[in-house]
Design a protein around this motif. Structure first.
Motif, PDB file in Angstrom:
ATOM      1  N   LYS A  54      38.514  35.676  37.453  1.00  0.00           N
ATOM      2  CA  LYS A  54      37.963  36.983  37.809  1.00  0.00           C
ATOM      3  C   LYS A  54      38.693  38.006  36.949  1.00  0.00           C
ATOM      4  O   LYS A  54      39.779  37.723  36.427  1.00  0.00           O
ATOM      5  N   PRO A  55      38.155  39.219  36.846  1.00  0.00           N
ATOM      6  CA  PRO A  55      38.913  40.269  36.165  1.00  0.00           C
ATOM      7  C   PRO A  55      40.230  40.516  36.904  1.00  0.00           C
ATOM      8  O   PRO A  55      40.294  40.374  38.127  1.00  0.00           O
ATOM      9  N   VAL A  56      41.259  40.884  36.157  1.00  0.00           N
ATOM     10  CA  VAL A  56      42.570  41.167  36.749  1.00  0.00           C
ATOM     11  C   VAL A  56      43.106  42.481  36.193  1.00  0.00           C
ATOM     12  O   VAL A  56      42.710  42.915  35.112  1.00  0.00           O
ATOM     13  N   VAL A  57      44.000  43.093  36.970  1.00  0.00           N
ATOM     14  CA  VAL A  57      44.716  44.281  36.507  1.00  0.00           C
ATOM     15  C   VAL A  57      46.209  44.070  36.739  1.00  0.00           C
ATOM     16  O   VAL A  57      46.609  43.377  37.673  1.00  0.00           O
ATOM     17  N   THR A  58      47.006  44.685  35.885  1.00  0.00           N
ATOM     18  CA  THR A  58      48.454  44.620  36.041  1.00  0.00           C
ATOM     19  C   THR A  58      48.860  45.518  37.195  1.00  0.00           C
ATOM     20  O   THR A  58      48.559  46.709  37.187  1.00  0.00           O
ATOM     21  N   ALA A  59      49.528  44.944  38.197  1.00  0.00           N
ATOM     22  CA  ALA A  59      50.013  45.728  39.335  1.00  0.00           C
ATOM     23  C   ALA A  59      51.450  46.181  39.101  1.00  0.00           C
ATOM     24  O   ALA A  59      51.836  47.271  39.508  1.00  0.00           O
ATOM     25  N   SER A  60      52.236  45.325  38.449  1.00  0.00           N
ATOM     26  CA  SER A  60      53.613  45.715  38.134  1.00  0.00           C
ATOM     27  C   SER A  60      54.176  44.811  37.055  1.00  0.00           C
ATOM     28  O   SER A  60      53.753  43.673  36.885  1.00  0.00           O
ATOM     29  N   THR A  61      55.112  45.380  36.328  1.00  0.00           N
ATOM     30  CA  THR A  61      55.963  44.592  35.438  1.00  0.00           C
ATOM     31  C   THR A  61      57.332  44.660  36.081  1.00  0.00           C
ATOM     32  O   THR A  61      57.966  45.713  36.082  1.00  0.00           O
ATOM     33  N   PHE A 116      49.795  40.571  38.897  1.00  0.00           N
ATOM     34  CA  PHE A 116      48.407  40.944  38.652  1.00  0.00           C
ATOM     35  C   PHE A 116      47.618  40.836  39.939  1.00  0.00           C
ATOM     36  O   PHE A 116      47.953  40.038  40.814  1.00  0.00           O
ATOM     37  N   VAL A 117      46.563  41.621  40.046  1.00  0.00           N
ATOM     38  CA  VAL A 117      45.647  41.572  41.177  1.00  0.00           C
ATOM     39  C   VAL A 117      44.265  41.236  40.643  1.00  0.00           C
ATOM     40  O   VAL A 117      43.815  41.831  39.644  1.00  0.00           O
ATOM     41  N   ALA A 118      43.592  40.287  41.305  1.00  0.00           N
ATOM     42  CA  ALA A 118      42.225  39.922  40.937  1.00  0.00           C
ATOM     43  C   ALA A 118      41.255  40.924  41.548  1.00  0.00           C
ATOM     44  O   ALA A 118      41.496  41.440  42.641  1.00  0.00           O
ATOM     45  N   GLY A 123      35.379  46.132  41.835  1.00  0.00           N
ATOM     46  CA  GLY A 123      36.699  46.640  41.494  1.00  0.00           C
ATOM     47  C   GLY A 123      37.692  46.616  42.647  1.00  0.00           C
ATOM     48  O   GLY A 123      38.751  47.229  42.567  1.00  0.00           O
ATOM     49  N   ASN A 124      37.361  45.895  43.711  1.00  0.00           N
ATOM     50  CA  ASN A 124      38.259  45.770  44.864  1.00  0.00           C
ATOM     51  C   ASN A 124      39.065  44.481  44.764  1.00  0.00           C
ATOM     52  O   ASN A 124      38.606  43.505  44.162  1.00  0.00           O
ATOM     53  N   PRO A 125      40.274  44.448  45.355  1.00  0.00           N
ATOM     54  CA  PRO A 125      41.068  43.214  45.340  1.00  0.00           C
ATOM     55  C   PRO A 125      40.251  42.046  45.886  1.00  0.00           C
ATOM     56  O   PRO A 125      39.494  42.188  46.851  1.00  0.00           O
ATOM     57  N   SER A 126      40.404  40.897  45.223  1.00  0.00           N
ATOM     58  CA  SER A 126      39.602  39.722  45.549  1.00  0.00           C
ATOM     59  C   SER A 126      40.508  38.500  45.717  1.00  0.00           C
ATOM     60  O   SER A 126      41.490  38.345  44.976  1.00  0.00           O
ATOM     61  N   PRO A 127      40.207  37.614  46.654  1.00  0.00           N
ATOM     62  CA  PRO A 127      41.055  36.439  46.900  1.00  0.00           C
ATOM     63  C   PRO A 127      41.209  35.541  45.671  1.00  0.00           C
ATOM     64  O   PRO A 127      40.307  35.441  44.842  1.00  0.00           O
ATOM     65  N   VAL A 128      42.384  34.932  45.584  1.00  0.00           N
ATOM     66  CA  VAL A 128      42.689  33.992  44.505  1.00  0.00           C
ATOM     67  C   VAL A 128      43.126  32.655  45.120  1.00  0.00           C
ATOM     68  O   VAL A 128      43.513  32.604  46.285  1.00  0.00           O
ATOM     69  N   PRO A 129      43.066  31.581  44.321  1.00  0.00           N
ATOM     70  CA  PRO A 129      43.512  30.281  44.839  1.00  0.00           C
ATOM     71  C   PRO A 129      45.019  30.255  45.104  1.00  0.00           C
ATOM     72  O   PRO A 129      45.757  31.149  44.700  1.00  0.00           O
ATOM     73  N   LYS A 130      45.454  29.197  45.754  1.00  0.00           N
ATOM     74  CA  LYS A 130      46.885  28.947  45.972  1.00  0.00           C
ATOM     75  C   LYS A 130      47.423  28.244  44.726  1.00  0.00           C
ATOM     76  O   LYS A 130      46.819  27.285  44.230  1.00  0.00           O
ATOM     77  N   ALA A 131      48.563  28.718  44.224  1.00  0.00           N
ATOM     78  CA  ALA A 131      49.192  28.101  43.057  1.00  0.00           C
ATOM     79  C   ALA A 131      49.927  26.836  43.486  1.00  0.00           C
ATOM     80  O   ALA A 131      50.693  26.859  44.445  1.00  0.00           O
ATOM     81  N   VAL A 132      49.688  25.745  42.759  1.00  0.00           N
ATOM     82  CA  VAL A 132      50.292  24.456  43.105  1.00  0.00           C
ATOM     83  C   VAL A 132      51.199  23.997  41.968  1.00  0.00           C
ATOM     84  O   VAL A 132      50.732  23.700  40.866  1.00  0.00           O
TER      85      VAL A 132
END
Length: 171
Positions: A54-61, A116-118, A123-132
């Motif tokens: 999905k599109p992502v934006v940088t939330a913080s460095t 990053f936020v998906a 343009g609203n935050p969207s769920p992402v998978p769990k990182a394994v």
């Protein structure tokens, strides 16, 4: 498209190599920190997009820790991987390696952690998978991410307090 509930961290590995040219450097002949930060954000955003699809934006460095100058003529290689995910956010680790191309000597030049936020189609935050995680290194990055998240949360609270304070005064 069916959303994945889990995704292996290794599926997000993204590698970028660039040659360091004179316009990329300061008067000391070292790669500009801002130029490196741009490379870091670019490679990290690709890893995050691979993860979320999905599109992502940088939330913080969170940090860019510089260890060694990267010189004119060196190659700089950035390796990014998603280390942990929340409901809509992803932490991405970037390792920066410089290589003196004539000698082949390689050195870790910097590390960075970004969040990053998906986003969904609105343009609203969207769920992402769990990182394994699978490898020992991935498990370490994954397990230590909670500590970094706690620091991030504390820093964000302090930043909001600073913003509130400075909104009331003129410098």
């Amino acid at each position: 498209m069916v959303e994945q509930l889990e995704k292996k961290m290794r599926e997000t590995i993204t590698i970028k190599t660039s040659h360091v040219s004179p316009p990329d450097t300061n008067h000391h002949g070292n790669l500009f920190g801002g130029k490196l930060m741009s490379h870091i954000d670019d490679v990290a955003s690709i890893a995050a997009t691979k993860f979320a699809r999905k599109p992502v934006v940088t939330a913080s460095t969170d940090s860019v820790d510089f260890f060694k100058p990267i010189r004119i003529g060196d190659a700089v290689t950035l390796e990014a991987i998603v280390t942990r995910s929340g409901r809509t956010s992803m932490e991405v680790f970037v390792k920066v390696v410089s290589e003196h191309l004539l000698s082949g000597e390689k050195s870790i030049a910097a590390f960075s952690f970004l969040t990053f936020v998906a986003l969904d189609e609105n343009g609203n935050p969207s769920p992402v998978p769990k990182a394994v995680p699978e490898s020992e290194e991935e498990r370490w990055l994954h397990e230590t991410a909670q500590t970094r998240a706690a620091h991030r949360k504390k820093r964000k609270k302090e930043s909001k307090e600073l913003a509130e304070f400075f909104s009331k005064i003129a410098l």
